[in-house]
Enzyme design. Sequence first.
Site, PDB file in Angstrom:
ATOM      1  CG  ASP A   1       0.517  -4.175   2.004  1.00 24.66           C
ATOM      2  OD1 ASP A   1       0.547  -5.061   3.030  1.00 24.66           O
ATOM      3  OD2 ASP A   1       1.406  -3.207   2.042  1.00 24.66           O
TER       4      ASP A   1
ATOM      5  CE  LYS B   1       3.294  -6.021   3.728  1.00 24.37           C
ATOM      6  NZ  LYS B   1       2.730  -4.834   4.643  1.00 24.37           N
TER       7      LYS B   1
ATOM      8  CG  ASP C   1      -0.208  -0.172   2.338  1.00 23.53           C
ATOM      9  OD1 ASP C   1       0.827  -0.191   2.597  1.00 23.53           O
ATOM     10  OD2 ASP C   1      -1.023  -0.012   3.428  1.00 23.53           O
ATOM     11  CB  SER C   2       4.496   1.591  -0.132  1.00 25.08           C
ATOM     12  OG  SER C   2       4.821   0.601  -0.892  1.00 25.08           O
TER      13      SER C   2
ATOM     14  CD  GLU D   1       0.524  -1.629   7.772  1.00 22.22           C
ATOM     15  OE1 GLU D   1       0.036  -0.732   8.838  1.00 22.22           O
ATOM     16  OE2 GLU D   1       1.180  -1.158   6.734  1.00 22.22           O
TER      17      GLU D   1
ATOM     18  CD  GLU E   1       8.009  -0.262   7.846  1.00 23.98           C
ATOM     19  OE1 GLU E   1       7.210  -0.874   7.270  1.00 23.98           O
ATOM     20  OE2 GLU E   1       8.360   1.046   7.390  1.00 23.98           O
TER      21      GLU E   1
END
Length: 267
Positions: free
Chosen positions: A85, A115, A46-47, A117, A184
């Site tokens: 993501d 993925k 999602d960057s 978070e 991270e």
Amino acid sequence: MTKQVTIPQLSARKGSGEKITMLTAYDATMARLLDRAGIDVLLVGDSLGTVILGCDTTLPVTLDAVVHHTRAVRNGAERALIVADMPFLTYHVSAAEALRNAGRLMQEGRASAVKVEGGVAIAGTVERLVAAGIPVMGHVGLTPQSVHQLGGFRSFGKLPGEAEKVAEDARSLERAGAFAVVLESIPSSLAAAITKELRIPTIGIGAGPHCDGQVLVSYDALGLFDTFVPRFVKQYAKLGDEVTKAAKDYIADVQGGRYPGPEHSIS
Ligand code: KIV
């Protein structure tokens, strides 16, 4: 036909000394180039909110956008495992909604895994996804989707209680069935301890050299995104400068009547 990297192959790397390599990709052309180089995992991160869409956080990224870019990356890659993501709030409302959203990333985007978070707070959802046959990669430490709660993009694990929280988040993901976890922006010593304790591979970004693998945002590593370069990024090229130079040469050629020449024209 090239054989695709599989999750069991990545799991087998744990403790083998052979590191897992992962880079982000958002389009077919870049995916093809990175795949050709032999990258193991392509993350449709999602960057894309920051490096592709120009937003200052990843929060505006939608599920539709990640589906769209995942399809493109899938079209470009032959060998790499494709991980997509799950964007902000697409896996928090309920496990049922998370399942449907992850399903779209796999069915429409043709990702091989998703993925998410967070750790303890989303472990139940991870369990449900895994039970449905959806491979899940976790992401702990600095979790950019919580940027406002964290008070900015900062390293995690140095304030009191943070190191134990990161470790417990990572453990809970392993217990929930995640096949790997991204660490991270945490201290190297903490990443080393988590890597030693977990049976699943850890993939570090700003987490030092002791993880089982490494990931970078490709636009950072290639020097394409230079608005802000985190300390942990190594720029393997300065493609941003190359692009600007090439565009300047093109402008000068067009203005100077040197392009198109006879070799570029239909006689
Ligand atoms: O979105 C992303 O690119 C990521 C990486 C930084 C791991 O989550």
